[in-house]
Design a protein around this motif. Structure first.
Motif, PDB file in Angstrom:
ATOM      1  N   ALA A 297       6.619   2.337   2.971  1.00 51.35           N
ATOM      2  CA  ALA A 297       6.893   0.903   3.148  1.00 51.35           C
ATOM      3  C   ALA A 297       8.259   0.517   2.595  1.00 51.35           C
ATOM      4  CB  ALA A 297       5.801   0.067   2.467  1.00 51.35           C
ATOM      5  N   LEU A 298       8.741   1.258   1.617  1.00 52.29           N
ATOM      6  CA  LEU A 298      10.043   0.960   1.016  1.00 52.29           C
ATOM      7  C   LEU A 298      11.173   1.010   2.038  1.00 52.29           C
ATOM      8  CD1 LEU A 298      10.624   2.680  -2.436  1.00 52.29           C
ATOM      9  CD2 LEU A 298      10.379   0.258  -1.916  1.00 52.29           C
ATOM     10  N   ILE A 299      10.987   1.858   3.070  1.00 50.09           N
ATOM     11  CA  ILE A 299      12.030   2.008   4.091  1.00 50.09           C
ATOM     12  C   ILE A 299      12.311   0.662   4.762  1.00 50.09           C
ATOM     13  CG2 ILE A 299      12.551   3.142   6.311  1.00 50.09           C
ATOM     14  CD1 ILE A 299      10.672   5.446   5.266  1.00 50.09           C
ATOM     15  N   ASP A 300      11.281  -0.155   4.907  1.00 53.38           N
ATOM     16  CA  ASP A 300      11.444  -1.447   5.572  1.00 53.38           C
ATOM     17  C   ASP A 300      11.796  -2.565   4.595  1.00 53.38           C
ATOM     18  OD1 ASP A 300      10.724  -0.341   8.045  1.00 53.38           O
ATOM     19  OD2 ASP A 300       8.588  -0.499   7.521  1.00 53.38           O
ATOM     20  N   LEU A 301      11.962  -2.225   3.338  1.00 52.71           N
ATOM     21  CA  LEU A 301      12.209  -3.259   2.325  1.00 52.71           C
ATOM     22  C   LEU A 301      13.454  -2.942   1.488  1.00 52.71           C
ATOM     23  CD1 LEU A 301       8.597  -3.937   0.939  1.00 52.71           C
ATOM     24  CD2 LEU A 301      10.021  -5.529   2.231  1.00 52.71           C
ATOM     25  N   PRO A 302      14.634  -3.095   2.078  1.00 49.50           N
ATOM     26  CA  PRO A 302      15.841  -2.864   1.275  1.00 49.50           C
ATOM     27  C   PRO A 302      15.877  -3.820   0.092  1.00 49.50           C
ATOM     28  CG  PRO A 302      16.360  -3.917   3.386  1.00 49.50           C
ATOM     29  CD  PRO A 302      14.913  -3.515   3.445  1.00 49.50           C
ATOM     30  N   GLY A 303      16.339  -3.313  -1.051  1.00 47.39           N
ATOM     31  CA  GLY A 303      16.394  -4.171  -2.243  1.00 47.39           C
ATOM     32  C   GLY A 303      15.095  -4.177  -3.012  1.00 47.39           C
ATOM     33  N   TYR A 304      14.147  -3.335  -2.576  1.00 43.28           N
ATOM     34  CA  TYR A 304      12.879  -3.214  -3.300  1.00 43.28           C
ATOM     35  C   TYR A 304      12.761  -1.816  -3.909  1.00 43.28           C
ATOM     36  CZ  TYR A 304      10.584  -7.594  -2.078  1.00 43.28           C
ATOM     37  OH  TYR A 304      10.238  -8.910  -2.000  1.00 43.28           O
ATOM     38  N   HIS A 305      11.903  -1.692  -4.892  1.00 43.26           N
ATOM     39  CA  HIS A 305      11.610  -0.379  -5.475  1.00 43.26           C
ATOM     40  C   HIS A 305      10.121  -0.314  -5.811  1.00 43.26           C
ATOM     41  CE1 HIS A 305      12.071  -2.931  -9.038  1.00 43.26           C
ATOM     42  NE2 HIS A 305      11.322  -2.059  -9.682  1.00 43.26           N
ATOM     43  N   LEU A 306       9.666   0.887  -6.147  1.00 46.26           N
ATOM     44  CA  LEU A 306       8.265   1.080  -6.539  1.00 46.26           C
ATOM     45  C   LEU A 306       8.153   1.034  -8.057  1.00 46.26           C
ATOM     46  CD1 LEU A 306       7.085   4.008  -4.213  1.00 46.26           C
ATOM     47  CD2 LEU A 306       6.697   1.555  -3.943  1.00 46.26           C
ATOM     48  N   GLN A 307       7.185   0.296  -8.559  1.00 48.65           N
ATOM     49  CA  GLN A 307       6.909   0.280  -9.988  1.00 48.65           C
ATOM     50  C   GLN A 307       5.479   0.758 -10.218  1.00 48.65           C
ATOM     51  OE1 GLN A 307       8.711  -0.526 -13.034  1.00 48.65           O
ATOM     52  NE2 GLN A 307       6.867   0.586 -13.630  1.00 48.65           N
ATOM     53  N   PRO A 308       5.313   2.007 -10.687  1.00 44.90           N
ATOM     54  CA  PRO A 308       3.961   2.474 -10.973  1.00 44.90           C
ATOM     55  C   PRO A 308       3.415   1.824 -12.236  1.00 44.90           C
ATOM     56  CG  PRO A 308       5.565   4.188 -11.500  1.00 44.90           C
ATOM     57  CD  PRO A 308       6.345   3.020 -10.951  1.00 44.90           C
ATOM     58  N   GLY A 309       2.108   1.611 -12.288  1.00 45.34           N
ATOM     59  CA  GLY A 309       1.446   1.074 -13.473  1.00 45.34           C
ATOM     60  C   GLY A 309       0.140   1.803 -13.696  1.00 45.34           C
ATOM     61  N   ASN A 310      -0.762   1.154 -14.380  1.00 42.79           N
ATOM     62  CA  ASN A 310      -2.047   1.747 -14.705  1.00 42.79           C
ATOM     63  C   ASN A 310      -3.009   1.561 -13.525  1.00 42.79           C
ATOM     64  OD1 ASN A 310      -4.613   2.376 -15.755  1.00 42.79           O
ATOM     65  ND2 ASN A 310      -3.978   1.784 -17.828  1.00 42.79           N
ATOM     66  N   ARG A 311      -3.153   2.597 -12.681  1.00 41.48           N
ATOM     67  CA  ARG A 311      -3.962   2.571 -11.459  1.00 41.48           C
ATOM     68  C   ARG A 311      -3.531   1.454 -10.506  1.00 41.48           C
ATOM     69  NH1 ARG A 311      -7.349   3.954 -15.612  1.00 41.48           N
ATOM     70  NH2 ARG A 311      -8.358   5.981 -15.425  1.00 41.48           N
ATOM     71  N   VAL A 312      -2.239   1.235 -10.487  1.00 45.59           N
ATOM     72  CA  VAL A 312      -1.657   0.240  -9.583  1.00 45.59           C
ATOM     73  C   VAL A 312      -0.228   0.677  -9.290  1.00 45.59           C
ATOM     74  CG1 VAL A 312      -0.886  -1.173 -11.542  1.00 45.59           C
ATOM     75  CG2 VAL A 312      -1.111  -2.227  -9.289  1.00 45.59           C
ATOM     76  N   ILE A 313       0.243   0.345  -8.073  1.00 44.41           N
ATOM     77  CA  ILE A 313       1.668   0.530  -7.800  1.00 44.41           C
ATOM     78  C   ILE A 313       2.154  -0.744  -7.131  1.00 44.41           C
ATOM     79  CG2 ILE A 313       1.414   1.650  -5.530  1.00 44.41           C
ATOM     80  CD1 ILE A 313       3.705   3.570  -6.587  1.00 44.41           C
ATOM     81  N   GLU A 314       3.365  -1.156  -7.483  1.00 43.67           N
ATOM     82  CA  GLU A 314       3.903  -2.396  -6.934  1.00 43.67           C
ATOM     83  C   GLU A 314       5.170  -2.128  -6.147  1.00 43.67           C
ATOM     84  OE1 GLU A 314       4.446  -5.876  -9.235  1.00 43.67           O
ATOM     85  OE2 GLU A 314       2.558  -5.649 -10.316  1.00 43.67           O
ATOM     86  N   LEU A 315       5.316  -2.884  -5.054  1.00 39.43           N
ATOM     87  CA  LEU A 315       6.578  -2.984  -4.334  1.00 39.43           C
ATOM     88  C   LEU A 315       7.250  -4.233  -4.880  1.00 39.43           C
ATOM     89  CD1 LEU A 315       4.860  -2.210  -1.002  1.00 39.43           C
ATOM     90  CD2 LEU A 315       6.925  -0.997  -1.683  1.00 39.43           C
ATOM     91  N   ARG A 316       8.400  -4.039  -5.493  1.00 43.76           N
ATOM     92  CA  ARG A 316       8.983  -5.142  -6.263  1.00 43.76           C
ATOM     93  C   ARG A 316      10.493  -5.232  -6.045  1.00 43.76           C
ATOM     94  NH1 ARG A 316       8.216  -4.261 -12.350  1.00 43.76           N
ATOM     95  NH2 ARG A 316       6.063  -4.159 -11.689  1.00 43.76           N
TER      96      ARG A 316
END
Ligand SMILES: [Mg+2]
Length: 250
Positions: free
Chosen positions: A151-170
């Motif tokens: 999904a990051l490919i379609d969202l320039p200016g975003y990155h992935l933030q891993p957390g505790n059993r969660v990942i965010e597109l931010r």
């Protein structure tokens, strides 16, 4: 070289010249299967209200949740707060909120379609960010990671933030360290010793920021490596530590 695994020491008692930054989930509140199921322990709101006064207002919540969710959880208290890891901020009555990327709507729809296939998994619409949770559905972890990466490919200016059993597109540039520094630049936080309490990978930015400004981080749990200097075992220990602070300064 082997990773350092020695437990961190307990933090000192809260001092009246501190600026205190508190993560919410996994720090003040115990985790629940979904973010909507968390429980605010009786007395916690009162404790935070008293401590906010004792620190002359220099107490802020720093969370991945939206500000409106924080206000609902801790009602009627409205503390200075950072939401969405820095994308939303309220201090001194001023509200600062980023806007949503248009391409996020399609990604959100696809994320909802994916997590609906895994009972217990959840897509959380955070306005400017999307969080995919698998706490209640361990089998969804791998598909969620694959989805988020593509999904990051379609969202320039975003990155992935891993957390505790969660990942965010931010959106880029939003993290708890930057949020803490922006609060520290102004009253009532400016000039105080900054202390950040948090449990997750996202809190490491906060630990680093306060350490660079003469303060320290307090890790909740035993995750290592960490930039924190001290640790408390779990949210119950954090709540007891805050209760002690009020008793001591009374
Ligand atoms: Mg947390």
């Amino acid at each position: 070289m082997a990773a350092e695994t020695r437990p961190l020491p307990l933090p000192p008692a809260v001092a009246p010249d501190w600026a205190l930054f508190l993560d919410v989930d996994g720090t003040l509140l115990d985790f629940a299967d979904t973010p909507g199921d968390v429980h605010v322990e009786p007395g916690l709101v009162d404790t935070l209200a008293v401590l906010h006064g004792r620190l002359d207002g220099a107490l802020a919540l720093v969370s991945g949740r939206r500000l409106m969710q924080l206000d609902a959880l801790f009602a009627p208290l409205q503390l200075p707060a950072v939401g969405l890891h820095g994308l939303e901020r309220r201090d001194d009555g001023h509200l600062d909120i980023h806007h949503r990327a248009p391409a996020l709507d399609d990604v959100l729809a696809a994320a909802l379609a994916l997590t609906s296939k895994y009972p217990g998994a959840l897509t959380e619409d955070k306005g400017t960010a999307i969080a995919l949770h698998w706490r209640g559905a361990p089998a969804a972890e791998e598909p969620i990671h694959e989805f988020a990466t593509s999904a990051l490919i379609d969202l320039p200016g975003y990155h992935l933030q891993p957390g505790n059993r969660v990942i965010e597109l931010r959106p880029d540039g939003a993290h708890k360290g930057a949020a803490v520094l922006s609060l520290l630049a102004k009253p009532p936080f400016h000039g105080r010793r900054p202390v950040f309490v948090g449990d997750d990978l996202t809190d490491e930015h906060g630990f680093t920021a306060v350490t660079c400004h003469g303060g320290f981080g307090v890790l909740v749990g035993r995750r290592q490596p960490s930039a924190a200097r001290y640790a408390l075992h779990d949210p119950m220990a954090v709540r007891a530590w805050l209760d002690d602070a009020i008793a001591i300064t009374e």
